[in-house]
Write a protein that holds these residues in place. Structure first.
Motif, short mmCIF file in Angstrom:
data_model
loop_
_atom_site.label_atom_id
_atom_site.label_comp_id
_atom_site.label_asym_id
_atom_site.label_seq_id
_atom_site.Cartn_x
_atom_site.Cartn_y
_atom_site.Cartn_z
N VAL A 148 12.51 4.71 -8.08
CA VAL A 148 12.95 4.39 -9.45
C VAL A 148 11.75 4.45 -10.39
O VAL A 148 10.61 4.49 -9.94
N ALA A 149 12.03 4.46 -11.67
CA ALA A 149 10.96 4.54 -12.67
C ALA A 149 10.04 3.32 -12.59
O ALA A 149 10.50 2.20 -12.39
N SER A 198 0.82 -1.20 0.00
CA SER A 198 0.00 0.00 0.00
C SER A 198 0.86 1.26 0.00
O SER A 198 0.61 2.21 -0.75
N THR A 199 1.91 1.26 0.83
CA THR A 199 2.82 2.41 0.87
C THR A 199 3.54 2.57 -0.47
O THR A 199 3.72 3.70 -0.95
N MET A 238 5.46 -2.37 -13.02
CA MET A 238 6.70 -3.10 -12.78
C MET A 238 7.85 -2.11 -12.65
O MET A 238 7.77 -0.98 -13.14
N VAL A 239 8.92 -2.55 -11.99
CA VAL A 239 10.14 -1.74 -11.91
C VAL A 239 11.33 -2.61 -12.32
O VAL A 239 11.30 -3.83 -12.21
N ASN A 240 12.38 -1.95 -12.77
CA ASN A 240 13.60 -2.64 -13.15
C ASN A 240 14.32 -3.08 -11.87
O ASN A 240 14.65 -2.26 -11.03
N ARG A 241 14.53 -4.39 -11.75
CA ARG A 241 15.15 -4.95 -10.54
C ARG A 241 16.54 -4.37 -10.31
O ARG A 241 16.89 -3.99 -9.18
N GLU A 242 17.36 -4.29 -11.35
CA GLU A 242 18.73 -3.78 -11.19
C GLU A 242 18.74 -2.33 -10.73
O GLU A 242 19.56 -1.94 -9.90
N HIS A 243 17.82 -1.52 -11.25
CA HIS A 243 17.76 -0.11 -10.84
C HIS A 243 17.36 0.01 -9.38
O HIS A 243 17.92 0.83 -8.64
N LEU A 244 16.39 -0.82 -8.96
CA LEU A 244 15.97 -0.75 -7.56
C LEU A 244 17.07 -1.25 -6.63
O LEU A 244 17.33 -0.64 -5.59
N ILE A 275 4.10 5.72 -5.52
CA ILE A 275 3.95 5.79 -6.97
C ILE A 275 2.95 6.88 -7.34
O ILE A 275 3.22 7.72 -8.21
N ASN A 276 1.81 6.89 -6.67
CA ASN A 276 0.77 7.88 -6.97
C ASN A 276 1.22 9.30 -6.68
O ASN A 276 0.74 10.24 -7.35
N ARG A 277 2.13 9.48 -5.73
CA ARG A 277 2.65 10.82 -5.41
C ARG A 277 3.86 11.17 -6.26
O ARG A 277 4.42 12.26 -6.13
#
Length: 66
Positions: free
Chosen positions: A37-38, A24-25, A47-53, A30-32
């Motif tokens: 990361v992108a 939820s957080t 989805m997010v890029n695992r390596e970037h995160l 994301i909404n804010r």
């Protein structure tokens, strides 16, 4: 049996676990526009890029920023 490579893109649920926050957080961030990361839409999923995160978590996000 062949081992699959780790996924390049991960779900928001997995990303939230990596960040130590609730799902939820993560969606609130994301909404804010404050997720670290992108976030990309893949079909109907976010989805997010695992390596970037991982890089962001390790303090090295500048090395993988695109």
């Amino acid at each position: 049996m062949e081992t699959l490579p780790p996924s390049l893109m991960i779900s928001i649920t997995i990303a939230a676990r990596m960040l130590g926050v609730s799902r939820s957080t993560a969606y609130d961030l994301i909404n804010r526009g404050e997720f670290p990361v992108a976030v990309r839409r893949v079909g109907s999923r976010l989805m997010v890029n695992r390596e970037h995160l991982e890089a962001w978590c390790n303090g090295t996000e500048a090395e993988v920023a695109s």
